[in-house]
Enzyme design. Structure first.
Site, PDB file in Angstrom:
ATOM      1  N   ARG A  68       0.799  -1.216   0.000  1.00 10.17           N
ATOM      2  CA  ARG A  68       0.000   0.000   0.000  1.00 10.17           C
ATOM      3  C   ARG A  68       0.838   1.274   0.000  1.00 10.17           C
ATOM      4  O   ARG A  68       0.573   2.195  -0.785  1.00 10.17           O
ATOM      5  CB  ARG A  68      -0.921   0.041   1.231  1.00 10.17           C
ATOM      6  CG  ARG A  68      -2.185  -0.726   1.090  1.00 10.17           C
ATOM      7  CD  ARG A  68      -2.633  -1.248   2.429  1.00 10.17           C
ATOM      8  NE  ARG A  68      -1.753  -2.341   2.799  1.00 10.17           N
ATOM      9  CZ  ARG A  68      -1.973  -3.616   2.457  1.00 10.17           C
ATOM     10  NH1 ARG A  68      -3.064  -3.931   1.837  1.00 10.17           N
ATOM     11  NH2 ARG A  68      -1.117  -4.572   2.769  1.00 10.17           N
ATOM     12  N   THR A  69       1.819   1.344   0.873  1.00  5.20           N
ATOM     13  CA  THR A  69       2.553   2.609   1.007  1.00  5.20           C
ATOM     14  C   THR A  69       3.289   2.927  -0.288  1.00  5.20           C
ATOM     15  O   THR A  69       3.194   4.041  -0.819  1.00  5.20           O
ATOM     16  CB  THR A  69       3.521   2.537   2.208  1.00  5.20           C
ATOM     17  OG1 THR A  69       2.770   2.145   3.357  1.00  5.20           O
ATOM     18  CG2 THR A  69       4.169   3.879   2.473  1.00  5.20           C
ATOM     19  N   LYS A  97      25.725  -3.962  -0.632  1.00  7.75           N
ATOM     20  CA  LYS A  97      27.193  -4.048  -0.699  1.00  7.75           C
ATOM     21  C   LYS A  97      27.841  -3.419   0.529  1.00  7.75           C
ATOM     22  O   LYS A  97      29.065  -3.397   0.636  1.00  7.75           O
ATOM     23  CB  LYS A  97      27.707  -3.303  -1.943  1.00  7.75           C
ATOM     24  CG  LYS A  97      27.143  -3.799  -3.261  1.00  7.75           C
ATOM     25  CD  LYS A  97      27.690  -2.929  -4.399  1.00  7.75           C
ATOM     26  CE  LYS A  97      27.015  -3.230  -5.719  1.00  7.75           C
ATOM     27  NZ  LYS A  97      27.364  -2.231  -6.748  1.00  7.75           N
ATOM     28  N   ARG A 118      11.583   3.825   3.180  1.00  9.27           N
ATOM     29  CA  ARG A 118      11.227   2.840   4.221  1.00  9.27           C
ATOM     30  C   ARG A 118      12.460   1.989   4.473  1.00  9.27           C
ATOM     31  O   ARG A 118      13.101   1.516   3.527  1.00  9.27           O
ATOM     32  CB  ARG A 118      10.062   1.979   3.754  1.00  9.27           C
ATOM     33  CG  ARG A 118       9.835   0.783   4.657  1.00  9.27           C
ATOM     34  CD  ARG A 118       8.570   0.028   4.323  1.00  9.27           C
ATOM     35  NE  ARG A 118       7.385   0.773   4.715  1.00  9.27           N
ATOM     36  CZ  ARG A 118       6.157   0.268   4.688  1.00  9.27           C
ATOM     37  NH1 ARG A 118       5.957  -0.961   4.278  1.00  9.27           N
ATOM     38  NH2 ARG A 118       5.122   0.995   5.067  1.00  9.27           N
ATOM     39  N   HIS A 146       5.596   5.718  11.515  1.00  7.41           N
ATOM     40  CA  HIS A 146       5.046   5.681  10.153  1.00  7.41           C
ATOM     41  C   HIS A 146       4.074   6.875  10.025  1.00  7.41           C
ATOM     42  O   HIS A 146       2.862   6.706   9.995  1.00  7.41           O
ATOM     43  CB  HIS A 146       4.317   4.345   9.971  1.00  7.41           C
ATOM     44  CG  HIS A 146       3.983   3.984   8.567  1.00  7.41           C
ATOM     45  ND1 HIS A 146       4.178   4.824   7.486  1.00  7.41           N
ATOM     46  CD2 HIS A 146       3.425   2.843   8.067  1.00  7.41           C
ATOM     47  CE1 HIS A 146       3.772   4.207   6.386  1.00  7.41           C
ATOM     48  NE2 HIS A 146       3.309   3.017   6.709  1.00  7.41           N
TER      49      HIS A 146
HETATM   50  C1  NCD Z   1       1.976  -1.059   7.971  1.00 11.68           C
HETATM   51  C2  NCD Z   1       3.484  -0.943   8.043  1.00 11.68           C
HETATM   52  O1  NCD Z   1       4.185  -1.192   7.064  1.00 11.68           O
HETATM   53  O2  NCD Z   1       3.936  -0.591   9.108  1.00 11.68           O
HETATM   54  N1  NCD Z   1       1.479  -1.203   6.686  1.00 11.68           N
HETATM   55  C3  NCD Z   1       1.244  -0.099   5.907  1.00 11.68           C
HETATM   56  O3  NCD Z   1       2.108   0.717   5.697  1.00 11.68           O
HETATM   57  N2  NCD Z   1       0.003   0.072   5.432  1.00 11.68           N
HETATM   58  C4  NCD Z   1       1.443  -2.097   8.881  1.00 11.68           C
HETATM   59  C5  NCD Z   1       2.040  -3.468   8.913  1.00 11.68           C
HETATM   60  O4  NCD Z   1       2.930  -3.812   8.131  1.00 11.68           O
HETATM   61  O5  NCD Z   1       1.599  -4.233   9.773  1.00 11.68           O
END
Ligand code: NCD
Length: 317
Positions: A68-69, A97, A118, A146
């Site tokens: 999703r993100t 590396k 991320r 997040h």
């Molecule tokens: C979450 C995350 O990556 O922290 N997912 C997201 O970004 N929608 C929640 C999860 O992974 O449990």
């Protein structure tokens, strides 16, 4: 094509260059982001795309798994007509590396106008933001935070419940390791009369420092190990046990089938059930048809919220 500027009436500039923590999101900033998000919902529905970032390039660096993100950032960037460059999985980049996050971000920020990252290491977002020569967005730094997910969650609550102050929110079931729970709790603790109930096994209780921080920001917190406590809250916020962050698999296996929200537990109770997804065992499938179950609508808001954020952080809203 409808001009997007019809809907954007000039937003207050954001008081930060990079977004690493929900602590940066006070109620007046959130209100401004939601005003632009409302405009983006209309732009998307009426015009599909808007000429707001045609001269910009966005770098998406996802060194941990994401559906999703990553895809909603990509969709948001494309709807604003920005160019997108991306890296997916640490093993496909020079991090594999042994290159440092600092060096990677220093270079990538010379290829793009904004960097989204991320990474599995808590605190990596601060490292990245410091090394970046352009605006930087934390898309999840390990179990820490997040913040863009918190904006999506809060936008969903605002649209469905109508307010963000005076809420009782129950969080389950891994408040120690869920960055989504951390960031939403931080964001909501900035509003008056907020009450939280954290539901988890003993081993997954939120850290004492985290509770102290929320209380210092004005929230009232309680904790319970009973899976059916706190079901009368205004909002139930569920997130899976964070399997990849457990030191021992035993704890995950011991609790995964016990800490599940069932239809009987919530049917006539709370107003809204959210989950940042992916859903694993934390919500039974038959909860999905309850009117309060809003997690798929919540996921859809990822695109307009991120459109708003990208536009504002690049000074175009
Ligand atoms: C979450 C995350 O990556 O922290 N997912 C997201 O970004 N929608 C929640 C999860 O992974 O449990």
């Amino acid at each position: 094509m409808i001009q997007s500027s019809v809907y954007l009436t000039g937003s207050q500039p954001l008081p930060f260059r990079s977004l690493t923590s929900a602590e940066q999101l006070n109620p007046s900033i959130v209100a401004e982001i939601f005003r632009v998000t409302d405009a983006m919902v209309i732009v998307s529905a009426r015009a599909g795309r808007a000429d707001l970032l045609t001269d910009k390039t966005i770098a998406l660096l996802f060194f941990e798994p994401s559906s999703r993100t990553m895809l909603s950032f990509q969709s948001a960037a494309q709807k604003l007509k920005a160019g997108v460059i991306f890296a997916q999985g640490a093993q496909t980049t020079s991090l594999h590396k042994g290159e440092s996050i600092e060096d990677t971000i220093r270079v990538v920020s010379s290829y793009a106008d904004l960097v989204v990252m991320r990474h599995s290491a808590p605190g990596s977002a601060t490292t990245g933001a410091t090394a970046s020569s352009v605006p930087f967005i934390n898309a999840g730094d390990g179990k820490n935070e997040h913040p863009t997910q918190a904006l999506i969650d809060a936008y969903t609550i605002y649209k469905q419940v109508g307010r963000l102050e005076g809420l009782h929110v129950t969080f389950g079931f891994d408040p120690r390791q869920s960055r989504s729970i951390h960031s939403l709790a931080i964001l909501l603790s900035g509003y008056p009369n907020t009450r939280f109930t954290f539901v988890s096994p003993e081993e997954l209780r939120p850290s004492k420092d985290f509770i102290a921080m929320l209380e210092q920001r004005g929230a009232t917190c309680s904790e319970t190990t009973s899976v059916s406590d706190g079901m009368d809250a205004d909002v139930l916020y569920m997130n899976r046990l964070q399997e990849e962050r457990f030191e021992s698999r035993d704890v995950f296996e011991r609790y995964r089938k016990i800490y599940t929200l069932t239809r009987e537990m919530v049917e006539d109770k709370c107003q809204l059930i959210l989950d940042p997804l992916p859903r694993i065992d934390e919500i039974a499938l038959d909860v999905d048809s309850l009117p309060q179950a809003a997690y798929f609508r919540q996921a859809a808001f990822g695109v307009p919220v991120r459109m708003a954020l990208l536009t504002m952080m690049l000074g175009r809203a």
